[in-house]
Motif scaffolding. Structure first.
Motif, PDB file in Angstrom:
ATOM      1  N   GLY A 180       0.873  -0.917   0.029  1.00  0.00           N
ATOM      2  CA  GLY A 180      -0.325  -0.511  -0.006  1.00  0.00           C
ATOM      3  C   GLY A 180       0.781   1.149   0.251  1.00  0.00           C
ATOM      4  O   GLY A 180       1.989   1.207   0.334  1.00  0.00           O
ATOM      5  N   MET A 181       0.505   2.251  -0.284  1.00  0.00           N
ATOM      6  CA  MET A 181       1.015   3.459  -0.629  1.00  0.00           C
ATOM      7  C   MET A 181       1.559   4.535   1.134  1.00  0.00           C
ATOM      8  O   MET A 181       2.227   5.594   0.623  1.00  0.00           O
ATOM      9  CB  MET A 181       0.561   4.168  -1.451  1.00  0.00           C
ATOM     10  N   LYS A 182       0.406   4.211   1.360  1.00  0.00           N
ATOM     11  CA  LYS A 182       0.284   5.150   3.090  1.00  0.00           C
ATOM     12  C   LYS A 182       1.822   4.831   3.840  1.00  0.00           C
ATOM     13  O   LYS A 182       2.390   3.580   3.697  1.00  0.00           O
ATOM     14  CB  LYS A 182      -0.941   4.676   4.029  1.00  0.00           C
ATOM     15  N   GLY A 183       2.141   5.776   4.496  1.00  0.00           N
ATOM     16  CA  GLY A 183       3.385   6.052   5.102  1.00  0.00           C
ATOM     17  C   GLY A 183       4.254   5.339   4.087  1.00  0.00           C
ATOM     18  O   GLY A 183       5.143   5.807   2.976  1.00  0.00           O
ATOM     19  N   ILE A 184       5.648   5.785   5.140  1.00  0.00           N
ATOM     20  CA  ILE A 184       6.959   4.909   4.764  1.00  0.00           C
ATOM     21  C   ILE A 184       7.852   3.245   4.932  1.00  0.00           C
ATOM     22  O   ILE A 184       7.225   2.964   5.837  1.00  0.00           O
ATOM     23  CB  ILE A 184       7.661   5.563   5.951  1.00  0.00           C
ATOM     24  N   LEU A 227       1.522   4.406  -9.644  1.00  0.00           N
ATOM     25  CA  LEU A 227       1.656   5.364 -10.886  1.00  0.00           C
ATOM     26  C   LEU A 227       0.434   4.678 -11.532  1.00  0.00           C
ATOM     27  O   LEU A 227      -0.755   4.918 -11.692  1.00  0.00           O
ATOM     28  CB  LEU A 227       2.081   5.701 -11.481  1.00  0.00           C
ATOM     29  N   TYR A 228      -0.056   3.186 -11.566  1.00  0.00           N
ATOM     30  CA  TYR A 228      -0.827   2.675 -11.899  1.00  0.00           C
ATOM     31  C   TYR A 228      -1.940   2.544 -10.983  1.00  0.00           C
ATOM     32  O   TYR A 228      -3.355   3.165 -11.795  1.00  0.00           O
ATOM     33  CB  TYR A 228      -0.806   1.221 -11.945  1.00  0.00           C
ATOM     34  N   GLU A 229      -1.895   1.757 -10.436  1.00  0.00           N
ATOM     35  CA  GLU A 229      -2.874   2.059  -8.604  1.00  0.00           C
ATOM     36  C   GLU A 229      -3.773   3.363  -8.539  1.00  0.00           C
ATOM     37  O   GLU A 229      -4.472   2.948  -7.627  1.00  0.00           O
ATOM     38  CB  GLU A 229      -2.645   0.858  -7.715  1.00  0.00           C
ATOM     39  N   HIS A 230      -3.033   3.943  -8.031  1.00  0.00           N
ATOM     40  CA  HIS A 230      -2.912   5.566  -7.760  1.00  0.00           C
ATOM     41  C   HIS A 230      -2.905   6.279  -9.016  1.00  0.00           C
ATOM     42  O   HIS A 230      -2.263   7.603  -8.350  1.00  0.00           O
ATOM     43  CB  HIS A 230      -2.761   5.774  -6.787  1.00  0.00           C
ATOM     44  N   ARG A 231      -3.443   6.328 -10.118  1.00  0.00           N
ATOM     45  CA  ARG A 231      -3.513   7.298 -11.266  1.00  0.00           C
ATOM     46  C   ARG A 231      -3.475   8.518 -11.327  1.00  0.00           C
ATOM     47  O   ARG A 231      -2.633   9.482 -11.421  1.00  0.00           O
ATOM     48  CB  ARG A 231      -3.735   6.529 -12.551  1.00  0.00           C
ATOM     49  N   PHE A 232      -4.470   8.495 -10.122  1.00  0.00           N
ATOM     50  CA  PHE A 232      -5.010   9.721  -9.980  1.00  0.00           C
ATOM     51  C   PHE A 232      -4.801   9.529  -8.582  1.00  0.00           C
ATOM     52  O   PHE A 232      -5.703   8.447  -7.830  1.00  0.00           O
ATOM     53  CB  PHE A 232      -6.597  10.105 -10.309  1.00  0.00           C
ATOM     54  N   PRO A 233      -4.365  10.372  -7.100  1.00  0.00           N
ATOM     55  CA  PRO A 233      -3.769  11.544  -7.780  1.00  0.00           C
ATOM     56  C   PRO A 233      -2.056  11.715  -8.423  1.00  0.00           C
ATOM     57  O   PRO A 233      -2.526  12.822  -8.523  1.00  0.00           O
ATOM     58  CB  PRO A 233      -4.450  12.376  -6.184  1.00  0.00           C
ATOM     59  N   LEU A 234      -1.854  10.431  -7.824  1.00  0.00           N
ATOM     60  CA  LEU A 234      -0.565  11.248  -8.221  1.00  0.00           C
ATOM     61  C   LEU A 234       0.348  11.292  -9.988  1.00  0.00           C
ATOM     62  O   LEU A 234       1.401  12.207  -9.579  1.00  0.00           O
ATOM     63  CB  LEU A 234       0.430   9.615  -8.395  1.00  0.00           C
ATOM     64  N   ASP A 235      -0.310  10.844 -10.990  1.00  0.00           N
ATOM     65  CA  ASP A 235      -0.554  12.003 -11.883  1.00  0.00           C
ATOM     66  C   ASP A 235       0.306  12.631 -11.597  1.00  0.00           C
ATOM     67  O   ASP A 235       0.622  14.160 -12.196  1.00  0.00           O
ATOM     68  CB  ASP A 235      -1.542  12.144 -13.145  1.00  0.00           C
ATOM     69  N   SER A 236      -1.447  14.168 -10.919  1.00  0.00           N
ATOM     70  CA  SER A 236      -0.904  15.648 -10.412  1.00  0.00           C
ATOM     71  C   SER A 236       0.156  15.638  -9.388  1.00  0.00           C
ATOM     72  O   SER A 236       0.964  17.086  -9.205  1.00  0.00           O
ATOM     73  CB  SER A 236      -2.393  16.722  -9.732  1.00  0.00           C
ATOM     74  N   LEU A 254       4.220  14.791   0.565  1.00  0.00           N
ATOM     75  CA  LEU A 254       2.914  15.832   0.157  1.00  0.00           C
ATOM     76  C   LEU A 254       2.134  15.243   1.523  1.00  0.00           C
ATOM     77  O   LEU A 254       1.651  15.584   2.063  1.00  0.00           O
ATOM     78  CB  LEU A 254       2.550  15.724  -0.874  1.00  0.00           C
ATOM     79  N   ASN A 255       2.654  13.555   1.885  1.00  0.00           N
ATOM     80  CA  ASN A 255       1.793  12.905   2.887  1.00  0.00           C
ATOM     81  C   ASN A 255       2.177  12.274   3.583  1.00  0.00           C
ATOM     82  O   ASN A 255       1.475  11.343   4.060  1.00  0.00           O
ATOM     83  CB  ASN A 255      -0.045  12.598   2.125  1.00  0.00           C
ATOM     84  N   GLY A 256       3.372  11.699   3.193  1.00  0.00           N
ATOM     85  CA  GLY A 256       4.385  10.875   4.299  1.00  0.00           C
ATOM     86  C   GLY A 256       4.811   9.998   3.103  1.00  0.00           C
ATOM     87  O   GLY A 256       4.944   8.726   4.255  1.00  0.00           O
TER      88      GLY A 256
END
Length: 712
Positions: free
Chosen positions: A215-219, A242-251, A509-511
């Motif tokens: 998962g993307m959360k945390g370190i 980037l595939y799994e979280h295209r939005f918002p990572l694209d921006s 931006l979010n850790g």
């Protein structure tokens, strides 16, 4: 070093078939041809759309903006579709009857035909997870997994693994984990290196895939020894997120930070090969705009500049530039002279410090308060705006504000601070010893133009810390800011100082971060002994730790020697277990001192003339780097300079402090004892040098070898 190998009876693995052996070769080749034809049709359609929306001058601003966005999307799609000579399809999974019995080809990107029938599933899609994770004990609903060996669109070989009732025996377990696609994996590992890191998209192993799909959360901290694939896993993780979280990572953006430019050049093709060309690759110096960086500091200065004590020192240095007038100032207004009391400036400075976090942002307040005070003491009680209009362009007021509360860039602050021992002592307030203060001192350059200063690598986080205190220069607010990212990947993080880690935290931006490294290869002045020391300076979010334990790159025979060095250099770290048994034993060449550089050139030429060696790196102590390059020149042998050429040449000479993270086919390690003596963490630097090769290792020395190598 013994390999922890056992055999599992739960899965039958057939060997890699040659191109004319497998009964389904023609059918699979036909499917691959269909995939490439469909891809070409999609590319032609995208090119047609591109011509239709060529951005022109006509229409409204909104219409032009919409065309530009659409145009950019088409260009990005065309980049995704440009696979060059890469293998597009690398495997297939067949589900068992209980799970539907469907078959899916797995590839570099998803491809459908003109009727939207799926021909290839993107490797990052959920259904493709079984391709990387299925084992004999946990089949994940598979009856068969198939690996392809390809070159471009040409299918060269097929390897099948069967599960469930069709399974028999004989799959290799390493550290309790089954290797999947063993034939394709070993074939890929034994290919010659190209001078750039390749992707592992078709041979990702289960322990690697678990990290990639986290998962993307945390370190996420990933500890991995040499050859475990930690760098390429981190890059594939960036592509997966980037595939799994295209939005918002694209921006929001994804940032990959490497230790040096040689390393960035080495990894720069991995993400584009996975269809992700928009990820930003940088070294830390790239993250601070408007400064020029070259060279490194001596160890003591490097240690001090990475220390948390610099945070308070800089805060006091900024405070020292916020000065109360020592005597009343007489302000000339033509026929009038106004006396500005020193006590008034004390109040204004105190208020500015309490109200504003950023030094530069408070300058406007200081000016306004001074003009307000002058309007009150003016006999005619002129309006404050009139006072400002009359005085703001005068040299007297410019000097007054420059003395009280100057607008400062980080470069100006540090240039002034480093160039004055008095300012350094005042800012340090006893927190640094005399020798430490002396290490920071550097004389002012003659023109005192801070924008022309050439900074050291270790100055970068100090400049960044200064920006945090100063804030943007008011007139540059639209361009002078810290860019933040939705996810940050940091490679070779084990050497980063507390200030460097704070610098990375500011850009998160979010850790969400992937932190990759190997404590056993921690070689700098801020070498850490465990990951907790590093996490203390990163965002305090949900953290997790993973360790890669299987070594794929380094043959067991070479890892045995490196393991001896690791046991001495970092006994708390366990060496990875190599999947590649055997291999050539390390070659040790002892020579007399005068013959050293000549012997190095001779050995490199022999390896090059062999024709099967692949790329060759001569890994040298910094003190011998230029002498070895000169000898190659004298003998007319063309070589690459690792400091500027990367690994593009068949022979490259690289100083040991830059070789971390790289891999080559043949490494010639020069004078191990000199590496131990010269480098800050000498035995760990030697461990790094000994673990770069995938095939052959030669050690050339005139001095006695360190006893802990176990070769004497």
């Amino acid at each position: 070093m013994a390999k922890n190998y056992t055999r599992s009876p739960d899965m039958l693995k057939f060997p890699l078939f040659m191109a004319n052996d497998h009964p389904e070769l023609e059918a699979e080749q036909a499917h691959i041809d269909t995939v490439f034809d469909a891809l070409e049709k999609t590319r032609e359609d995208a090119l047609g759309l591109k011509k239709m929306v060529e951005v022109g001058a006509g229409g409204t601003n909104q219409a032009r903006w919409e065309r530009e966005v659409f145009y950019e999307n088409i260009l990005n799609r065309l980049k995704d579709l440009d696979q060059g000579e890469r293998s597009l399809v690398f495997g297939r999974i067949d589900q068992d009857e209980e799970n539907g019995g469907e078959s899916y080809h797995i590839g570099r990107l998803g491809v459908s035909d003109s009727e939207q029938n799926v021909l290839v599933v993107d490797w990052r899609a959920p259904i493709a997870e079984a391709f990387y994770r299925a084992t004999g004990r946990q089949t994940l609903g598979l009856a068969r997994r198939r690996h392809f060996t390809s070159r471009g669109r040409e299918l060269l070989g097929i390897e099948d693994e069967f599960f469930g009732d069709a399974a028999g025996q004989a799959t290799v377990l390493v550290n309790g984990r089954e290797l999947q696609g063993e034939g394709a994996l070993i074939a890929a590992l034994e290919e010659n290196r190209s001078g750039q890191l390749g992707d592992i998209i078709g041979t990702i192993q289960a322990e690697q895939d678990e990290i990639i799909r986290s998962g993307m959360k945390g370190i996420l901290v990933v500890q991995g020894g040499p050859g475990t694939g930690k760098t390429v896993v981190a890059l594939h993780r960036a592509a997966y997120l980037l595939y799994e979280h295209r939005f918002p990572l694209d921006s929001q953006g994804v940032l990959v930070v490497g230790p040096n430019r040689l390393f960035l050049g080495y990894i720069e093709q991995v993400l584009p090969s996975l269809g992700e060309a928009g990820v930003e690759l940088s070294v830390l110096a790239d993250l601070v705009s408007g400064v020029r960086v070259k060279g490194r500091d001596e160890p003591l200065a490097a240690k001090v500049k990475g220390d948390l004590r610099m945070v308070d020192l800089l805060a006091r240095a900024v405070r020292d530039r916020q000065r109360v007038l020592q005597a009343d100032a007489v302000i000339d207004m033509g026929a009038r002279r106004l006396r500005l009391a020193a006590g008034v400036t004390e109040r204004i400075v105190k208020q500015a410090r309490s109200r504003y976090r950023d030094h530069n942002a408070a300058r406007k307040f200081v000016e306004q308060e001074i003009y307000q005070e002058l309007s009150l003491i003016h006999p005619d009680r002129k309006h404050v705006d009139t006072i400002r209009e009359q005085l703001e362009s005068t040299e007297q007021m410019k000097e007054l504000f420059g003395s009280m509360w100057p607008i400062l860039s980080p470069a100006q602050l540090l240039h002034d601070l480093y160039g004055s021992k008095a300012l350094l002592r005042s800012a340090a307030k006893g927190s640094l010893g005399e020798e430490e203060l002396e290490s920071l001192y550097r004389p002012w350059q003659e023109d005192k133009d801070a924008s022309r200063v050439l900074w050291r690598v270790e100055d970068v986080p100090v400049l960044d810390e200064a920006w945090e205190l100063l804030g943007p220069i008011p007139k540059n607010k639209d361009t002078d800011y810290i860019r933040t990212y939705g996810h940050i990947v940091v490679d070779e993080a084990q050497d980063l100082s507390p200030l460097q880690l704070r610098m990375l935290t500011r850009r998160s931006l979010n850790g969400s971060m992937t932190i990759v490294g190997d404590i056993g290869q921690s070689t700098g002045v801020w070498a850490h002994n465990d990951w907790q020391e590093i996490l203390e300076h990163l965002p305090d979010k949900q953290n997790s730790f993973r360790e890669l334990t299987i070594g794929y790159r380094i043959p067991q025979s070479l890892m045995a020697v490196a393991g001896n060095v690791l046991a001495h250099a970092a006994p708390q770290v366990t060496a990875p277990t190599s999947v590649r048994s055997g291999g050539a034993e390390p070659e040790v060449i002892a020579v007399a001192e005068p013959e050293l550089v000549g012997a190095i050139v001779d050995r490199a030429r022999t390896a090059e003339q062999d024709g099967t060696s692949g790329n060759i790196a001569v890994i040298t102590p910094s003190s011998l780097y230029e002498a070895i390059l000169n000898e190659f020149d004298l003998q007319g042998v063309q070589v690459g300079r690792g400091l500027k050429d990367g690994l593009e040449s068949s022979i490259t000479v690289v100083p040991v402090h830059l070789v971390k993270g790289l891999e080559v086919d043949v490494s010639i390690v020069v004078e191990p004892q000199a590496m131990v003596d010269e480098e800050f963490q000498g035995s760990r630097s030697l461990y790094v040098a000994l673990t770069r090769s995938t095939k052959q290792l030669t050690i050339v020395h005139a001095q006695d070898l360190p006893a802990f190598m176990g070769l004497s």
